[in-house]
Design an enzyme around this catalytic site. Structure first.
Site, short mmCIF file in Angstrom:
data_model
loop_
_atom_site.label_atom_id
_atom_site.label_comp_id
_atom_site.label_asym_id
_atom_site.label_seq_id
_atom_site.Cartn_x
_atom_site.Cartn_y
_atom_site.Cartn_z
N SER A 237 0.81 -1.21 0.00
CA SER A 237 0.00 0.00 0.00
C SER A 237 0.85 1.26 0.00
O SER A 237 2.06 1.23 0.21
CB SER A 237 -0.92 0.02 1.22
OG SER A 237 -1.77 -1.10 1.23
N SER A 275 -3.26 -3.63 -3.14
CA SER A 275 -2.63 -2.38 -2.72
C SER A 275 -3.67 -1.36 -2.28
O SER A 275 -4.62 -1.09 -3.01
CB SER A 275 -1.80 -1.80 -3.87
OG SER A 275 -0.97 -0.76 -3.43
N ASP A 277 -4.09 2.25 -1.97
CA ASP A 277 -3.43 3.48 -2.43
C ASP A 277 -4.37 4.66 -2.23
O ASP A 277 -5.41 4.76 -2.89
CB ASP A 277 -3.04 3.36 -3.91
CG ASP A 277 -2.18 2.13 -4.18
OD1 ASP A 277 -1.27 1.88 -3.37
OD2 ASP A 277 -2.43 1.42 -5.17
#
Length: 349
Positions: A237, A275, A277
């Protein structure tokens, strides 16, 4: 143990001679170049831990001004961002922004809430939206211990200062991994003209994502530059915080935050499935001092944001030092000599 904020002695991107692009860097080349924005860290190293908390504190939040215009961009929502829905719904930031480890995020949010409610400005407050983001430092740290709590939150908030910002393996970046190397905290800034007024945009990042590192378009694969195996992040992340003093509102800051997430691709992020983000953008501009910029005046701000975020992401890797985890797992620092060599060969420096 809690260690004081300390900055890496490794070079930043500017130290390598890489030009800033179309916009000048700020005096510290940090998010603290935005007036009234301070940063503090509390770091836990040792006894199986490489973790901590990082605080971004806007002094524009006062008893008179209880919120700042802000917004959020979700590049991929695989994360635990406390306060996200109200941040997006109202376009308003009510507290400092804290970054930490995934499983500590809820303890940190409660500690931040308690800290703010205890201030005189909130003596009668019955609703408040603390904002706390995270990445997963479980590759290097014993994440299940949930070691970050009130003590570290108070320490980071009390340590928050203007001027240079410690980067690399500090605070929320103590145990993170990025692009096959040791990741961490990074920051950068740009000075840009918005609606005829010189403004500053600064970024601070917590990097823990996969992909192939690129600097100024030059690939720097960990598989080639390291003699050991690259590190693979757990949780995969990135948290990005953008601050500015540009005259923009919450809706426009959502557009700024989008550009911040876009900048990850410039450094080689692969935006993997798992991830998380996120980018949060806020402005300290006082609306009493003038009106807002029109949308068609925002392109320079967008470009400067992407440049600042991209450099902050790179700084997080350049300044991070090799770290050995609780069971011998190792995240290696990017080898600076090999980076210099490849950049010179490509004519970047």
């Amino acid at each position: 143990m809690t260690s004081p904020s300390s900055s890496s002695t490794r070079p930043r991107l500017a130290d390598l001679g890489v030009a800033p692009g179309a916009f000048a860097r700020g005096s510290e080349n940090a998010i603290t170049d935005v007036p009234g924005v301070r940063v503090g860290h509390a770091t836990l190293h040792g006894d199986g831990l490489h973790t901590g908390v990082t605080a971004i504190v806007p002094d524009a939040l006062t008893a008179r001004r209880r919120s700042l215009p802000a917004n959020l961009s979700v590049g991929n929502g695989y994360g635990k961002l406390v306060g996200a829905t109200q941040l997006r719904e109202l376009g308003a930031l009510e507290t400092p922004i804290l970054l930490t480890s995934t499983l500590s995020v809820f303890r940190v949010a409660d500690a931040l809430l308690g800290h703010v409610l205890a201030t005189p400005a909130h003596a009668h407050t019955t609703t408040l939206n603390p904002v706390v983001g995270e990445t997963n430092d479980g590759f290097l740290s014993d994440i299940r211990r949930r070691a970050v709590g009130e003590e570290q939150v108070v320490a980071a908030l009390e340590a928050a200062a203007s001027g240079p910002v410690a980067e690399g393996c500090v605070g929320a970046g103590a145990g993170t991994v990025a692009l096959g190397y040791k990741g961490g905290i990074g920051t950068a800034s740009r000075v840009v003209d918005v609606a005829g007024t010189p403004c500053t945009v600064g970024a601070l990042v917590q990097t823990n994502f996969s992909g192939t590192l690129r600097i100024a378009g030059v690939p720097l694969p960990a598989e080639e530059l390291l003699t050991d195996d690259p590190a693979e992040p757990v949780g995969n992340s990135c948290m990005i915080v953008v601050a500015t003093d540009a005259p923009v509102d919450g809706r426009q800051l959502g557009r700024v935050a989008n550009r911040a997430v876009f900048a990850m691709r410039g450094v080689g992020a692969d935006y993997a499935q798992g991830s998380g983000d996120y980018a949060i953008a806020f402005s300290v501009h006082d609306p009493a001092t003038g009106g807002l910029a029109a949308d068609d005046e925002l392109s320079p701000l967008f470009a400067a944001t992407m440049d600042a975020v991209e450099e902050a992401l790179i700084n997080s890797v350049l300044t991070a030092e090799t770290t050995v985890g609780r069971e011998g797992q190792t995240a290696h620092a990017v080898p600076i000599d090999r980076v210099r060599e490849r950049l010179a060969r490509a004519g970047v420096v």
